[in-house]
Enzyme design. Sequence first.
Site, mmCIF file in Angstrom:
data_model
loop_
_atom_site.group_PDB
_atom_site.id
_atom_site.type_symbol
_atom_site.label_atom_id
_atom_site.label_comp_id
_atom_site.label_asym_id
_atom_site.label_seq_id
_atom_site.Cartn_x
_atom_site.Cartn_y
_atom_site.Cartn_z
ATOM 1 N N ASP A 209 1.116 -4.620 13.085
ATOM 2 C CA ASP A 209 -0.195 -4.962 13.668
ATOM 3 C C ASP A 209 -1.125 -5.542 12.604
ATOM 4 O O ASP A 209 -1.972 -6.376 12.891
ATOM 5 C CB ASP A 209 -0.856 -3.717 14.261
ATOM 6 N N PHE B 242 1.967 -1.604 8.787
ATOM 7 C CA PHE B 242 2.259 -1.716 10.219
ATOM 8 C C PHE B 242 2.182 -3.193 10.590
ATOM 9 O O PHE B 242 1.280 -3.900 10.140
ATOM 10 C CB PHE B 242 1.223 -0.945 11.048
ATOM 11 N N HIS C 256 -1.257 0.360 16.316
ATOM 12 C CA HIS C 256 -0.187 0.690 15.372
ATOM 13 C C HIS C 256 1.183 0.699 16.050
ATOM 14 O O HIS C 256 2.108 1.328 15.561
ATOM 15 C CB HIS C 256 -0.422 2.053 14.728
ATOM 16 N N GLU D 95 0.836 -1.200 0.000
ATOM 17 C CA GLU D 95 0.000 0.000 0.000
ATOM 18 C C GLU D 95 0.875 1.256 0.000
ATOM 19 O O GLU D 95 1.767 1.381 0.846
ATOM 20 C CB GLU D 95 -0.897 -0.008 1.250
ATOM 21 N N SER E 294 -5.654 -4.316 1.160
ATOM 22 C CA SER E 294 -6.105 -5.702 1.052
ATOM 23 C C SER E 294 -4.957 -6.602 1.491
ATOM 24 O O SER E 294 -4.265 -7.201 0.654
ATOM 25 C CB SER E 294 -6.475 -6.039 -0.401
ATOM 26 N N GLU E 295 -4.730 -6.682 2.781
ATOM 27 C CA GLU E 295 -3.543 -7.403 3.249
ATOM 28 C C GLU E 295 -3.526 -8.869 2.819
ATOM 29 O O GLU E 295 -2.467 -9.427 2.531
ATOM 30 C CB GLU E 295 -3.411 -7.294 4.769
#
Lengths: 335, 329
Positions: free
Chosen positions: B89, B87, B133, B33, B63-64
């Site tokens: 997380d 990140f 985060h 991203e 869209s991980e």
Amino acid sequence: MTTATTPTPALTDDRLLELYQQMAVIRRTEKAAQDLFLAGLVKGTTHLAAGHEAVAVGASAALRDDDYVFATYRGHHHAIARGATPEECLAELMQKATGVCAAKGGSMHLTKADRQMLGSYAIVGAHLPMATGAAWSAMLRGTGQLAVAFFGDGATNIGTFHEALNLAAVWRLPVLFICENNLYMEYTPIGAVTAVPNPAADRAAAYQLPGHVIDGNDVSVVYDAVRQAAERARAGEGPTILEARTYRHYGHSRTDPAKYRPEAEVAEWLARDPLVQARSQLSARGVADDRLAAADQHAEQLVRDAVAAAKAAPEPDPATAFTDVWADGSATWRT
Amino acid sequence: MADVAELVTYRDAVADGIAREMRRDPSVVCLGEDIGAAEGVFKTSVGLFQEFGARRVWDTPISEQAIVGTAMGAAMTGLRPVAEIMFSDFLACCWDHVANEIPKVRYMTGGQVTVPLVIRTANGGGLGFGAQHSQAVENWAFAVPGLKIAAPATPADVVGLMAAAVRSDDPVVFFEHKGLFASRGEPAPADHVVPLGEARIARSGDDLTLVALAATVPTALAAADQLAAEGISVEVIDLRCLIPLDMRTVLDSLQRTSRLMTVEENPYQGGWGGTIAGIAADEGFELLDAPIRRVAAECVPLPFADRLEDEVIPTVARVVDAVRRLAAY
């Protein structure tokens, strides 16, 4: 959004007979898997694809040998259609060293990488972005290959379905998403838990992709549809979603007797058995009954031999539990 | 020590490390991203899009699962993708691919498939980004067989470990510590490669071995400086990688110092220091003259305010205090 494609050349009698025979081999392999399970020789679980043969065989016939295929835990038929032998598949189910994954995968992970059948994945929907990635790779390397993800209707409500479709559409990748809609998400009718009637094809509009509902029990129909979608993808026009309506002859998995299905529905779908349909098409074309019988006999013998060979095969060497974690073959994680 | 003007930032080292590999190997591609023209939210991909263009550096949607799953499919078919999860997380959003798919496919196919990919991600606290985060989550990956884990502490190691990670035929999760991005260090020499699984003695000492990773390395070094003034000589080991885990260097050091402490930013429970302590107790008990101690984050979500965060993650003061007590044991 549908782009015109040239009509698919019809299957010749010989080719259709060949596809019929492949379906017959898969059907008997599934029956053998069931029998071996009942005999206590197949452990764990199986998700049989008897009834779905036309999707795997029709699609494979329309693909190039070097196209990539990704399947689900219900993937015996795809593995065999793409070149895994019944013997190595049954040996895998029976935990034998000669299994297609050396007895480290099992029924849900049949893989034949040297035939570009890049795996069966047991987490629903996980492989859709992998197919997107394989298509991206093929595009960047300029090989003209496609990637195909076969998945069930249940996968259409998983996040990966939407993420993979969107990315594939945005990047215009040569990937086909082929849904085997067998009407049941495990034990639950897919319609009861899905907001649209056609769980895959209706979602295509959201990504401006062509989405077609096709008869997944007619091998010629599947062949036609995949051939046209493949041509479109290879021409740089991007992905297509095909929703092949089909039916499983057994329950979801080995412990499911599928009592929840109405008798009339089962009877209707068994009458539309893909093998029965292909047989009647061949007969209508004038292909002699003895050629059909010979195809059945060939399938019968092949699977009988496969069962015998798999039964006779050795168990894996316990030391192989500690190989193949890393690319150098080892499993060492510390000094 | 080089002149300050010659030092480079950890942040710039990330882009430099990736660029070096992209120049060397045309099969290396990046996706993530905002990594293209925007050059990354942490500016860790500065110059890549300009140098390598849109066919090598790909912006993705948020869209991980698609990012990591697509990288996996590409890695299985001839590319060497470097995927950014902005990140760390957010690894939770694509955890199926990180924990179930990528690390298992080689094994469960009986060795048929190779997945040479790198998942880069900004890890850790210190910047006041709040609980979603700021986590140090290297222990998440540490619990998964089949992943290699790198977490550099210096700009030169960023470049050297990036080279090893990209060239690795195994999947590597590459934790860049966001609290270190602005830090400076010696630039990496040409063709710099730091093999995965070789720890570094960041400071030699005789009285106690302090094992650290990523941002806890400078914390440990600062603590060691203070303690040296009190006459306590601390050896600081920068692990660099969690898998492969260089226990040889840790046990060799323990042989000299006879006291062991770990400094982790991830929470104490389930943290990697527990594994190090376990192995040391198992295999090096006779080397110990004192109990093994662990300094780690507290078991609370990371709070927002600096003053609160300082209560939770290891600080120099806490490390100094813990070392003093262990040295006196």
